[in-house]
Design an enzyme around this catalytic site. Structure first.
Site, PDB file in Angstrom:
ATOM      1  N   ARG A 230       0.907  -1.144  -0.055  1.00  0.00           N
ATOM      2  CA  ARG A 230      -0.058   0.137   0.018  1.00  0.00           C
ATOM      3  C   ARG A 230       0.782   1.074  -0.348  1.00  0.00           C
ATOM      4  O   ARG A 230      -0.230   2.566   0.272  1.00  0.00           O
ATOM      5  CB  ARG A 230      -0.955   0.388   1.065  1.00  0.00           C
ATOM      6  CG  ARG A 230      -1.954  -0.833   1.100  1.00  0.00           C
ATOM      7  CD  ARG A 230      -3.071  -1.497   0.104  1.00  0.00           C
ATOM      8  NE  ARG A 230      -3.543  -2.538   0.177  1.00  0.00           N
ATOM      9  CZ  ARG A 230      -3.229  -3.329  -0.908  1.00  0.00           C
ATOM     10  NH1 ARG A 230      -2.186  -3.903  -1.376  1.00  0.00           N
ATOM     11  NH2 ARG A 230      -4.138  -4.186  -0.679  1.00  0.00           N
TER      12      ARG A 230
ATOM     13  N   GLU B 240      -5.473   3.944   6.103  1.00  0.00           N
ATOM     14  CA  GLU B 240      -4.926   4.758   4.922  1.00  0.00           C
ATOM     15  C   GLU B 240      -5.490   5.563   3.457  1.00  0.00           C
ATOM     16  O   GLU B 240      -4.921   5.567   2.748  1.00  0.00           O
ATOM     17  CB  GLU B 240      -5.637   3.198   4.246  1.00  0.00           C
ATOM     18  CG  GLU B 240      -5.381   2.509   2.766  1.00  0.00           C
ATOM     19  CD  GLU B 240      -5.920   1.216   2.332  1.00  0.00           C
ATOM     20  OE1 GLU B 240      -6.072   0.823   1.406  1.00  0.00           O
ATOM     21  OE2 GLU B 240      -5.390   0.624   3.215  1.00  0.00           O
TER      22      GLU B 240
ATOM     23  N   SER C 188     -11.562  -0.259   3.093  1.00  0.00           N
ATOM     24  CA  SER C 188     -10.551  -0.151   4.171  1.00  0.00           C
ATOM     25  C   SER C 188      -9.936   1.177   4.723  1.00  0.00           C
ATOM     26  O   SER C 188      -9.253   1.541   3.862  1.00  0.00           O
ATOM     27  CB  SER C 188      -9.271  -0.770   3.902  1.00  0.00           C
ATOM     28  OG  SER C 188      -9.925  -2.415   3.028  1.00  0.00           O
TER      29      SER C 188
END
Length: 353
Positions: free
Chosen positions: A162, A345, A241
């Protein structure tokens, strides 16, 4: 002809959270040239610049953005054999569907992820055993430092979990186009890597299935967790998420296991996945649930999704501050329970967690 421009323009409709105040100036660009021109104008005048694609990874302050918000709405899908080029503004989920229709493999398990193609290399978007760094060959970007368009090959993008060079230095690059190399496997998928996907398909890890079947299965799995956008379903008014899965050093993992045993008992084994160099990745969703934040948690306008503990949602009347209060409660509760600090995130604009 100048690009479309509005002043004191609401940004909430451009995000999947439907949150955030107005931009002092909103520019919508539909060509690479318009994108570059808008960026150069902002940089030359010292105006703060916010890049918006699909808006699926943004948490914007209730006060909005005091600068130029640039909405990248460029279009372009070009498939030459197994080579795919996408303009940054292309809808990612639609692009995945078109590659599957063409019988190609490599991104079929990334179906249903909201947002634009230009955001995928920034986050190194991934799900269900695939991430874009596995198939991206080049990223065409405008380098704000050099004042020119550059082409970065995969090895130059700094991809990790990520993360990427683009995320590490957000003030430098504006993604214009993304190039991928896919696989012609006679209509079959790439090898299925993710256990949940393999179970849903009734196959073993490493097996292939028709790419269309893999895509449809992933869409069903995502929809069951509220991870496919639906304007009528507040469980999808989210950024997917909200927290990344923690990656722990051996020492951190050992301390974590001690906390798990103390709280839940010696027989409980939390999820653990090798993350290279002796590191271990565990599940943020598991941590949130076991810390007491179950599906549907909350009694205000921002709550945990009723379908998935990893999604924080706007139930229709939330503000960004409502969302952040919930996020902080979850983050702090997980840390008290297990000694692990969750990291958000989505990108925050004008606010911090």
């Amino acid at each position: 002809m100048r690009v479309q421009e509005r002043h004191e323009a609401p940004l909430a409709p451009l995000t999947t959270f439907r949150l955030g105040g107005p931009a002092a100036r909103l520019v919508t660009a539909v060509t690479d040239h318009e994108v570059i021109t808008a960026v150069r104008e902002a940089d030359a005048s010292g105006t703060p610049l916010l890049i918006i694609g699909g808006g699926s990874n943004l948490v914007i302050s209730d006060k909005g953005f005091d600068g130029t918000a640039l909405h990248v709405a460029t279009a372009g899908f070009r498939l030459d054999g197994t080579t795919l080029e996408l303009a940054a503004g292309e809808n990612w989920s639609d692009a995945v569907a078109r590659t599957v229709e063409a019988g190609l493999a490599g991104i079929e398990c990334l179906a249903g992820i909201p947002g634009s193609a230009g955001a995928t290399p920034v986050q190194n978007v991934g799900a269900y055993g695939q991430d874009v760094s596995q198939t991206i060959t080049e990223v065409v970007a405008y380098d704000r430092h050099a004042g020119e368009t550059v082409v970065l090959r995969n090895a130059d993008c700094g991809f990790s979990y990520r993360h990427s060079r683009f995320k590490a230095d957000p003030e430098r690059y504006v993604v214009l186009r993304v190039r991928f190399e896919l696989e012609d496997a006679d209509g079959m998928s790439a090898p299925i890597r993710y256990p949940e996907t393999a179970r849903a398909l009734g196959v073993e890890a490493g097996d292939r299935v028709p790419a269309a079947t893999a895509r449809e299965t992933v869409l069903k799995l995502r929809a069951g967790k509220g991870m496919v956008l639906d304007p009528e379903d507040h469980d999808t008014w989210s950024a997917g998420s909200f927290f990344t899965n923690p990656v722990l050093s051996p020492e951190q993992h050992a301390a974590f296991l001690e906390r798990v045993a103390q709280r839940l008992g010696d027989d409980v084994q939390p999820p653990a996945f090798p993350a290279g160099d002796g590191l271990v990745k565990t599940s943020a969703a598991w941590l949130i649930d076991k810390a007491g934040f179950t599906k549907g948690y909350g009694d205000g306008p921002a709550r945990i999704s009723t379908k998935h503990t990893l999604a924080l949602t706007n139930r229709g009347t939330a503000t960004t501050e409502d969302l952040l209060a919930l996020a902080r409660e979850v983050r702090d509760g997980v840390h008290r329970a297990f000694g692990v600090t969750l990291v958000n995130e989505p990108v925050t604009v004008g606010v911090t967690l």
